[in-house]
Design a protein around this motif. Sequence first.
Motif, PDB file in Angstrom:
ATOM      1  N   GLY A  80       0.798  -1.212   0.000  1.00  0.00           N
ATOM      2  CA  GLY A  80       0.000   0.000   0.000  1.00  0.00           C
ATOM      3  C   GLY A  80       0.834   1.267   0.000  1.00  0.00           C
ATOM      4  N   VAL A  81       2.139   1.128  -0.283  1.00  0.00           N
ATOM      5  CA  VAL A  81       2.980   2.333  -0.381  1.00  0.00           C
ATOM      6  C   VAL A  81       2.606   3.114  -1.640  1.00  0.00           C
ATOM      7  N   PHE A  82       2.459   2.378  -2.735  1.00  0.00           N
ATOM      8  CA  PHE A  82       1.905   2.989  -3.944  1.00  0.00           C
ATOM      9  C   PHE A  82       0.419   2.664  -3.958  1.00  0.00           C
ATOM     10  N   THR A  83      -0.413   3.662  -4.062  1.00  0.00           N
ATOM     11  CA  THR A  83      -1.850   3.393  -4.004  1.00  0.00           C
ATOM     12  C   THR A  83      -2.513   3.598  -5.363  1.00  0.00           C
ATOM     13  N   ARG A  84      -2.631   4.836  -5.792  1.00  0.00           N
ATOM     14  CA  ARG A  84      -3.365   5.076  -7.022  1.00  0.00           C
ATOM     15  C   ARG A  84      -2.480   4.908  -8.256  1.00  0.00           C
ATOM     16  N   LYS A  85      -1.290   5.453  -8.172  1.00  0.00           N
ATOM     17  CA  LYS A  85      -0.372   5.413  -9.310  1.00  0.00           C
ATOM     18  C   LYS A  85       1.033   4.989  -8.881  1.00  0.00           C
ATOM     19  N   LEU A  86       1.822   4.576  -9.856  1.00  0.00           N
ATOM     20  CA  LEU A  86       3.255   4.392  -9.620  1.00  0.00           C
ATOM     21  C   LEU A  86       3.956   5.739  -9.788  1.00  0.00           C
ATOM     22  N   PRO A  87       5.146   5.871  -9.225  1.00  0.00           N
ATOM     23  CA  PRO A  87       5.965   7.040  -9.544  1.00  0.00           C
ATOM     24  C   PRO A  87       6.268   7.049 -11.043  1.00  0.00           C
ATOM     25  N   THR A  88       6.702   8.165 -11.553  1.00  0.00           N
ATOM     26  CA  THR A  88       7.030   8.239 -12.983  1.00  0.00           C
ATOM     27  C   THR A  88       8.299   7.436 -13.257  1.00  0.00           C
ATOM     28  N   GLU A  89       8.481   7.128 -14.524  1.00  0.00           N
ATOM     29  CA  GLU A  89       9.678   6.387 -14.930  1.00  0.00           C
ATOM     30  C   GLU A  89      10.940   7.122 -14.483  1.00  0.00           C
ATOM     31  N   ALA A  90      10.929   8.439 -14.663  1.00  0.00           N
ATOM     32  CA  ALA A  90      12.114   9.230 -14.327  1.00  0.00           C
ATOM     33  C   ALA A  90      12.464   9.057 -12.851  1.00  0.00           C
ATOM     34  N   GLU A  91      11.413   9.081 -12.002  1.00  0.00           N
ATOM     35  CA  GLU A  91      11.688   8.967 -10.580  1.00  0.00           C
ATOM     36  C   GLU A  91      12.169   7.559 -10.228  1.00  0.00           C
ATOM     37  N   LEU A  92      11.573   6.556 -10.865  1.00  0.00           N
ATOM     38  CA  LEU A  92      12.018   5.188 -10.613  1.00  0.00           C
ATOM     39  C   LEU A  92      13.456   4.989 -11.092  1.00  0.00           C
ATOM     40  N   MET A  93      13.818   5.642 -12.170  1.00  0.00           N
ATOM     41  CA  MET A  93      15.193   5.563 -12.663  1.00  0.00           C
ATOM     42  C   MET A  93      16.162   6.094 -11.598  1.00  0.00           C
ATOM     43  N   ARG A  94      15.811   7.237 -11.034  1.00  0.00           N
ATOM     44  CA  ARG A  94      16.652   7.803  -9.976  1.00  0.00           C
ATOM     45  C   ARG A  94      16.690   6.864  -8.786  1.00  0.00           C
ATOM     46  N   ARG A  95      15.494   6.389  -8.391  1.00  0.00           N
ATOM     47  CA  ARG A  95      15.399   5.575  -7.178  1.00  0.00           C
ATOM     48  C   ARG A  95      16.269   4.327  -7.255  1.00  0.00           C
ATOM     49  N   TYR A  96      16.286   3.684  -8.420  1.00  0.00           N
ATOM     50  CA  TYR A  96      17.020   2.422  -8.535  1.00  0.00           C
ATOM     51  C   TYR A  96      18.339   2.582  -9.291  1.00  0.00           C
ATOM     52  N   SER A  97      18.608   3.796  -9.734  1.00  0.00           N
ATOM     53  CA  SER A  97      19.877   4.069 -10.438  1.00  0.00           C
ATOM     54  C   SER A  97      20.088   3.133 -11.626  1.00  0.00           C
ATOM     55  N   VAL A  98      19.071   3.032 -12.450  1.00  0.00           N
ATOM     56  CA  VAL A  98      19.193   2.238 -13.671  1.00  0.00           C
ATOM     57  C   VAL A  98      18.655   3.048 -14.840  1.00  0.00           C
ATOM     58  N   SER A  99      18.856   2.503 -16.023  1.00  0.00           N
ATOM     59  CA  SER A  99      18.422   3.222 -17.215  1.00  0.00           C
ATOM     60  C   SER A  99      16.920   3.112 -17.404  1.00  0.00           C
ATOM     61  N   ARG A 100      16.425   3.887 -18.315  1.00  0.00           N
ATOM     62  CA  ARG A 100      14.990   3.893 -18.561  1.00  0.00           C
ATOM     63  C   ARG A 100      14.526   2.540 -19.092  1.00  0.00           C
ATOM     64  N   ASN A 101      15.315   1.959 -19.977  1.00  0.00           N
ATOM     65  CA  ASN A 101      14.950   0.652 -20.510  1.00  0.00           C
ATOM     66  C   ASN A 101      14.744  -0.377 -19.409  1.00  0.00           C
ATOM     67  N   THR A 102      15.628  -0.382 -18.451  1.00  0.00           N
ATOM     68  CA  THR A 102      15.535  -1.361 -17.373  1.00  0.00           C
ATOM     69  C   THR A 102      14.281  -1.128 -16.535  1.00  0.00           C
ATOM     70  N   ILE A 103      13.999   0.127 -16.226  1.00  0.00           N
ATOM     71  CA  ILE A 103      12.767   0.434 -15.496  1.00  0.00           C
ATOM     72  C   ILE A 103      11.550  -0.018 -16.289  1.00  0.00           C
ATOM     73  N   ARG A 104      11.576   0.226 -17.557  1.00  0.00           N
ATOM     74  CA  ARG A 104      10.415  -0.132 -18.365  1.00  0.00           C
ATOM     75  C   ARG A 104      10.229  -1.650 -18.434  1.00  0.00           C
ATOM     76  N   ARG A 105      11.324  -2.385 -18.457  1.00  0.00           N
ATOM     77  CA  ARG A 105      11.208  -3.843 -18.457  1.00  0.00           C
ATOM     78  C   ARG A 105      10.625  -4.313 -17.131  1.00  0.00           C
ATOM     79  N   ALA A 106      11.057  -3.687 -16.048  1.00  0.00           N
ATOM     80  CA  ALA A 106      10.507  -4.049 -14.740  1.00  0.00           C
ATOM     81  C   ALA A 106       9.008  -3.763 -14.706  1.00  0.00           C
ATOM     82  N   ILE A 107       8.632  -2.601 -15.218  1.00  0.00           N
ATOM     83  CA  ILE A 107       7.223  -2.230 -15.229  1.00  0.00           C
ATOM     84  C   ILE A 107       6.428  -3.186 -16.108  1.00  0.00           C
TER      85      ILE A 107
END
Lengths: 235, 235
Positions: A16-43
């Motif tokens: 329940g940390v994320f409720t309505r939406k996920l953070p944006t790709e850009a923020e997830l990239m920062r959070r996990y220190s990976v490229s956009r492609n990697t975040i998108r594959r995870a998503i």
Amino acid sequence: MYHDIAEQIIELINKGVFTRKLPTEAELMRRYSVSRNTIRRAIDLVYQRGLIRRVQGSGYFINDLPNQSKAIVNLSVGPGETMHGGDYHLSSKVVTFDKIIADATLAARMRVDTGSELYRIVRLRDLDGERYCLEEAYYLTTIAPVITVEAANHSIFDFLAESYGIRVSSCENYIGMTTLSPDQAVVLQEKSKQQFLTLTQLNYYGNNQVFNYSTTIFVYPDLRFYFLSSHLQSN
Amino acid sequence: MYHDIAEQIIELINKGVFTRKLPTEAELMRRYSVSRNTIRRAIDLVYQRGLIRRVQGSGYFINDLPNQSKAIVNLSVGPGETMHGGDYHLSSKVVTFDKIIADATLAARMRVDTGSELYRIVRLRDLDGERYCLEEAYYLTTIAPVITVEAANHSIFDFLAESYGIRVSSCENYIGMTTLSPDQAVVLQEKSKQQFLTLTQLNYYGNNQVFNYSTTIFVYPDLRFYFLSSHLQSN
DNA sequence: ATTGATTTGTTCGTATGTATC
DNA sequence: GGATACATACGAACAAATCAA
């Protein structure tokens, strides 16, 4: 790595940390220190589990499955954690545990040679103390030479992963209805005329071979199978 | 573009041009003159449709669904072409076609406001001349102001795509069992005590909104729902 | 209502890792 | 061991849909 990130995101959704939406790709990239492609594959993986919808220009929206039913089995996720939500207890009681030889029909279903040796494990399973299902599973002994009774009473898939490094790559699912055989009716203490939901699964081992075939009869009242499908868009 | 390539590959599988395996990525790259990423995305779609298994170092293997059942509905694919194989005819006869106002429960299921105006379309469908299902569908009139009777007798989804550019982005599926209401029993000419497989679908429009809710009762004998699920691998 | 910023979608190139044959 | 084939990851650029000023 994107598998790990996907699991973390899924956990954050379930907590329940994320409720309505996920953070944006850009923020997830920062959070996990990976490229956009990697975040998108995870998503992608989170999406394939049926947990989010994707909307271009807007974001990733978390699906809130409505409670149409008491119990919803999410078939988009792997074996062993199929129930939606998370807080439940699934127990197993082994009814039959032996080795058999595949006859023609069973061999055809598992796509192995007739005469192949198989473990047969029949388990009665309860969900939070209530009768849940009767599961009849077959495993190729060539792939898993030894399966312990302890494993059969807990998670066979976990055991196979730890002992033999076997991981399921993909799984074919067939849902239908059936009546009980006399034996099954006795074990389940149900009427043999009544119809029940059944799930037949064919689990593929990485090397492109079926290693497990199972049929599960669900007697839990008002059960629903859930999964999300995405569609091709021609243009 | 990778959507188009995916569709072409799927067609080649269905036509039997590709039988046991797909060509290698390198060959598909040459064939379609696109990069490896694009080919892989296309193959992802084919995979998500449950048509192939992927084996690293070896190739993409085509799934041959066994004929456990007379009829297999592949739910990994989009609406309107769900039957496995391809050579069949699905006809529709409209039973009810009117506008209604969403009550509390219907509104909750569709995640719209109570009082929203909906089209209600009940259709009786035959598969190759044999009674197949009874489908009760609701569409938001705000999204599709006009639906013609012709459309209802053919493909509503095709109509919505052509007239309003509405394309389904994702679809939640719920499978369960139900008995028939007296009305349904009359229409289907079946016993009201018997249990039938039901599929409830929630179709999402691109803008992150439900535009269609439907419940389908299947009376076709020995029907199976099929879909493929892929699993996260923790390590 | 238009513009501009935000956010996801698609495609390319490149490099390296890993499983299979 | 070498060749083949799929898996993962980074970077970059542009397209398209959405949203807010």
